[in-house]
Design an enzyme around this catalytic site. Sequence first.
Site, PDB file in Angstrom:
ATOM      1  N   CYS A   1       0.835  -1.204   0.000  1.00 25.82           N
ATOM      2  CA  CYS A   1       0.000   0.000   0.000  1.00 25.82           C
ATOM      3  C   CYS A   1       0.874   1.259   0.000  1.00 25.82           C
ATOM      4  O   CYS A   1       1.852   1.338   0.741  1.00 25.82           O
ATOM      5  CB  CYS A   1      -0.919  -0.011   1.227  1.00 25.82           C
ATOM      6  SG  CYS A   1      -2.034   1.401   1.262  1.00 25.82           S
TER       7      CYS A   1
ATOM      8  N   CYS B   1       0.352   4.960   6.957  1.00 26.19           N
ATOM      9  CA  CYS B   1      -0.288   4.755   8.260  1.00 26.19           C
ATOM     10  C   CYS B   1       0.711   4.061   9.202  1.00 26.19           C
ATOM     11  O   CYS B   1       1.140   2.923   8.926  1.00 26.19           O
ATOM     12  CB  CYS B   1      -1.551   3.921   8.094  1.00 26.19           C
ATOM     13  SG  CYS B   1      -2.596   4.517   6.750  1.00 26.19           S
TER      14      CYS B   1
ATOM     15  N   CYS C   1       0.428   0.346  10.313  1.00 24.76           N
ATOM     16  CA  CYS C   1      -0.035  -0.699   9.382  1.00 24.76           C
ATOM     17  C   CYS C   1       1.052  -1.573   8.774  1.00 24.76           C
ATOM     18  O   CYS C   1       1.983  -1.086   8.115  1.00 24.76           O
ATOM     19  CB  CYS C   1      -0.854  -0.060   8.264  1.00 24.76           C
ATOM     20  SG  CYS C   1      -1.639  -1.326   7.236  1.00 24.76           S
TER      21      CYS C   1
ATOM     22  N   CYS D   1     -16.203  -9.480   5.829  1.00 26.74           N
ATOM     23  CA  CYS D   1     -15.604  -8.195   5.486  1.00 26.74           C
ATOM     24  C   CYS D   1     -14.332  -8.381   4.665  1.00 26.74           C
ATOM     25  O   CYS D   1     -13.397  -9.063   5.094  1.00 26.74           O
ATOM     26  CB  CYS D   1     -15.295  -7.420   6.769  1.00 26.74           C
ATOM     27  SG  CYS D   1     -14.540  -5.829   6.446  1.00 26.74           S
TER      28      CYS D   1
ATOM     29  N   CYS E   1     -19.338  -6.672   3.868  1.00 26.35           N
ATOM     30  CA  CYS E   1     -18.707  -5.410   4.210  1.00 26.35           C
ATOM     31  C   CYS E   1     -17.406  -5.324   3.411  1.00 26.35           C
ATOM     32  O   CYS E   1     -16.797  -6.349   3.098  1.00 26.35           O
ATOM     33  CB  CYS E   1     -18.422  -5.393   5.711  1.00 26.35           C
ATOM     34  SG  CYS E   1     -17.520  -3.931   6.272  1.00 26.35           S
TER      35      CYS E   1
ATOM     36  N   CYS F   1     -19.456   1.694   8.940  1.00 23.52           N
ATOM     37  CA  CYS F   1     -18.662   1.093  10.018  1.00 23.52           C
ATOM     38  C   CYS F   1     -17.442   1.989  10.179  1.00 23.52           C
ATOM     39  O   CYS F   1     -16.618   2.098   9.268  1.00 23.52           O
ATOM     40  CB  CYS F   1     -18.251  -0.324   9.602  1.00 23.52           C
ATOM     41  SG  CYS F   1     -17.077  -1.095  10.744  1.00 23.52           S
TER      42      CYS F   1
ATOM     43  N   ARG G   1     -17.719  -2.880  18.181  1.00 23.79           N
ATOM     44  CA  ARG G   1     -16.975  -4.087  17.836  1.00 23.79           C
ATOM     45  C   ARG G   1     -15.627  -4.150  18.556  1.00 23.79           C
ATOM     46  O   ARG G   1     -14.803  -3.253  18.410  1.00 23.79           O
ATOM     47  CB  ARG G   1     -16.749  -4.092  16.316  1.00 23.79           C
ATOM     48  CG  ARG G   1     -16.608  -5.460  15.703  1.00 23.79           C
ATOM     49  CD  ARG G   1     -16.406  -5.403  14.190  1.00 23.79           C
ATOM     50  NE  ARG G   1     -17.414  -4.679  13.434  1.00 23.79           N
ATOM     51  CZ  ARG G   1     -18.613  -5.144  13.113  1.00 23.79           C
ATOM     52  NH1 ARG G   1     -18.972  -6.355  13.467  1.00 23.79           N
ATOM     53  NH2 ARG G   1     -19.465  -4.417  12.421  1.00 23.79           N
TER      54      ARG G   1
HETATM   55  N1  SAM Z   1      -6.707   0.396   3.240  1.00 23.41           N
HETATM   56  C1  SAM Z   1      -7.978   0.586   3.782  1.00 23.41           C
HETATM   57  C2  SAM Z   1      -8.040   1.710   4.793  1.00 23.41           C
HETATM   58  O1  SAM Z   1      -7.011   2.096   5.321  1.00 23.41           O
HETATM   59  O2  SAM Z   1      -9.142   2.189   5.044  1.00 23.41           O
HETATM   60  C3  SAM Z   1      -8.581  -0.666   4.400  1.00 23.41           C
HETATM   61  C4  SAM Z   1      -7.729  -1.624   5.199  1.00 23.41           C
HETATM   62  S1  SAM Z   1      -7.041  -1.007   6.732  1.00 23.41           S
HETATM   63  C5  SAM Z   1      -5.909  -2.273   7.112  1.00 23.41           C
HETATM   64  C6  SAM Z   1      -8.389  -1.139   7.876  1.00 23.41           C
HETATM   65  C7  SAM Z   1      -8.158  -0.718   9.300  1.00 23.41           C
HETATM   66  O3  SAM Z   1      -7.383  -1.677   9.987  1.00 23.41           O
HETATM   67  C8  SAM Z   1      -7.401   0.572   9.563  1.00 23.41           C
HETATM   68  O4  SAM Z   1      -8.193   1.715   9.407  1.00 23.41           O
HETATM   69  C9  SAM Z   1      -6.982   0.401  11.011  1.00 23.41           C
HETATM   70  O5  SAM Z   1      -7.956   0.954  11.864  1.00 23.41           O
HETATM   71  C10 SAM Z   1      -6.926  -1.112  11.194  1.00 23.41           C
HETATM   72  N2  SAM Z   1      -5.548  -1.568  11.455  1.00 23.41           N
HETATM   73  C11 SAM Z   1      -4.552  -1.682  10.550  1.00 23.41           C
HETATM   74  N3  SAM Z   1      -3.420  -2.114  11.137  1.00 23.41           N
HETATM   75  C12 SAM Z   1      -3.695  -2.261  12.452  1.00 23.41           C
HETATM   76  C13 SAM Z   1      -2.925  -2.665  13.579  1.00 23.41           C
HETATM   77  N4  SAM Z   1      -1.637  -2.977  13.467  1.00 23.41           N
HETATM   78  N5  SAM Z   1      -3.519  -2.727  14.780  1.00 23.41           N
HETATM   79  C14 SAM Z   1      -4.840  -2.397  14.902  1.00 23.41           C
HETATM   80  N6  SAM Z   1      -5.616  -2.006  13.871  1.00 23.41           N
HETATM   81  C15 SAM Z   1      -5.052  -1.926  12.659  1.00 23.41           C
HETATM   82  C1  DTB Z   2     -11.291  -2.730  11.859  1.00 22.39           C
HETATM   83  O1  DTB Z   2     -11.591  -1.707  12.502  1.00 22.39           O
HETATM   84  N1  DTB Z   2     -10.422  -3.625  12.276  1.00 22.39           N
HETATM   85  C2  DTB Z   2     -10.249  -4.668  11.278  1.00 22.39           C
HETATM   86  C3  DTB Z   2     -11.313  -4.297  10.220  1.00 22.39           C
HETATM   87  N2  DTB Z   2     -11.832  -3.060  10.714  1.00 22.39           N
HETATM   88  C4  DTB Z   2     -10.934  -4.175   8.803  1.00 22.39           C
HETATM   89  C5  DTB Z   2      -8.859  -4.742  10.768  1.00 22.39           C
HETATM   90  C6  DTB Z   2      -7.837  -4.966  11.881  1.00 22.39           C
HETATM   91  C7  DTB Z   2      -6.523  -5.158  11.223  1.00 22.39           C
HETATM   92  C8  DTB Z   2      -5.441  -5.504  12.214  1.00 22.39           C
HETATM   93  C9  DTB Z   2      -4.131  -5.640  11.579  1.00 22.39           C
HETATM   94  C10 DTB Z   2      -4.022  -6.738  10.576  1.00 22.39           C
HETATM   95  O2  DTB Z   2      -4.456  -7.877  10.832  1.00 22.39           O
HETATM   96  O3  DTB Z   2      -3.429  -6.497   9.499  1.00 22.39           O
HETATM   97 FE1  SF4 Z   3      -2.852   1.214   3.381  1.00 24.39          FE
HETATM   98 FE2  SF4 Z   3      -2.742   0.066   5.775  1.00 24.39          FE
HETATM   99 FE3  SF4 Z   3      -3.150   2.672   5.586  1.00 24.39          FE
HETATM  100 FE4  SF4 Z   3      -5.094   0.961   4.787  1.00 24.39          FE
HETATM  101  S1  SF4 Z   3      -4.313   1.230   6.855  1.00 24.39           S
HETATM  102  S2  SF4 Z   3      -4.379   2.800   3.722  1.00 24.39           S
HETATM  103  S3  SF4 Z   3      -3.813  -0.706   3.991  1.00 24.39           S
HETATM  104  S4  SF4 Z   3      -1.290   1.575   4.938  1.00 24.39           S
END
Ligand code: SAM
Ligand code: DTB
Ligand code: SF4
Length: 335
Positions: free
Chosen positions: A60, A64, A67, A104, A136, A196, A268
């Site tokens: 990506c 973030c 992430c 989802c 979702c 959501c 959630r």
């Molecule tokens: N790329 C899209 C976005 O950012 O909206 C969708 C996927 S993103 C991985 C979805 C959500 O996962 C993020 O908004 C964040 O709240 C959660 N998330 C990602 N990495 C995480 C982590 N290491 N611990 C907890 N939540 C995480």
């Molecule tokens: C949300 O709030 N938490 C979920 C779902 N919406 C998409 C994602 C959590 C991702 C945690 C890190 C991972 O497994 O990559």
């Molecule tokens: Fe990309 Fe992760 Fe940020 Fe979603 S949360 S936009 S997958 S870097």
Amino acid sequence: MTQNGQNKDIRNDWSLEEIKAIYNKPVLELIVEAANIHKQYQATGEVQVCTLLSVKTGGCPEDCAYCPQAARYHTGVDAHKLLSQEQVLASARRAKEGGSTRFCMGAAWREVRDNRDFDRVLDMVKGVNDMGLEVCCTLGMVNEYQAQKLKEAGLYAYNHNLDTSEENYASIITTRTYEDRLQTIDHVREAGISVCSGGIIGLGETDEDRIGMLFTLSNMVQHPESVPVNALVPVKGTPLENQPRVSVWEMVRMIATARILMPKSMVRLSAGREQMSVTEQALCFLAGANSIFTGEKLLTTPNPDFDADKAMFNLLGLTPRKSFKEEKQSETVVA
Ligand code: SAM
Ligand code: DTB
Ligand code: SF4
């Protein structure tokens, strides 16, 4: 009912001071208050079981800080292109057999583009919807036309988290703004898709940031139908890899405050359960959480295994909730 379709006792005029006072109550008092609201507005003892699938992993372009899927961090995540329709449907079938009512699909995209991959995701949405699951997606930013297309394909809900407060946003993500986030949520809402949206705690934010995020969510014209509360899963290679684990009391405070501010929403208990004991999770359910993700993986990180969750449901006397889709259908039949 008010103009926005919410009951008049559902408020969207919370002040920061009011939210702060709720959030800072002695924790046991806060739990009792949230549990009372929960009892009044929700079917206590019922927890919705949802399953996540990463349909496109890693690579990506966003930054973030939490992430594991951001291309710029070296996290060792197993990146892959968009899964096939067959792979997705097989996974949705397994989720349904395991008792999930919501499926989802997540993609590591900054935004949706009008290309073949989006057309393929629309087909996935159709396929999963036809299986009777609430579908979702979380695909990054969408414009109004893309939201409309998702709706037409049968999308039930769209996940787009605010993650933290407006003030703290730039310290976590620099490649987009809070306003971008809010705009996507508006597009989703206008297309008639269930919203959501929630956030993450443990990013290094202050209590004021947590309160600020809850302020934004709970003052939306219509509350998000679902509010995920994630505890940061610190992943090696990300800038937040060394963040200390959040305590259960912080999760409880966040969940209980969300429950009091947004009584009708599903709250959630999302990422972070892998590190929590059953006792800790029970406190979160008591404080108003009524939905979880099951299955051994969230998107890329581990989650408690299926049997452990089944045992937890038995022990705590929890039952999986029917999907909202099924509920709507049975209401239509009766009417
Ligand atoms: N790329 C899209 C976005 O950012 O909206 C969708 C996927 S993103 C991985 C979805 C959500 O996962 C993020 O908004 C964040 O709240 C959660 N998330 C990602 N990495 C995480 C982590 N290491 N611990 C907890 N939540 C995480
Ligand atoms: C949300 O709030 N938490 C979920 C779902 N919406 C998409 C994602 C959590 C991702 C945690 C890190 C991972 O497994 O990559
Ligand atoms: Fe990309 Fe992760 Fe940020 Fe979603 S949360 S936009 S997958 S870097």
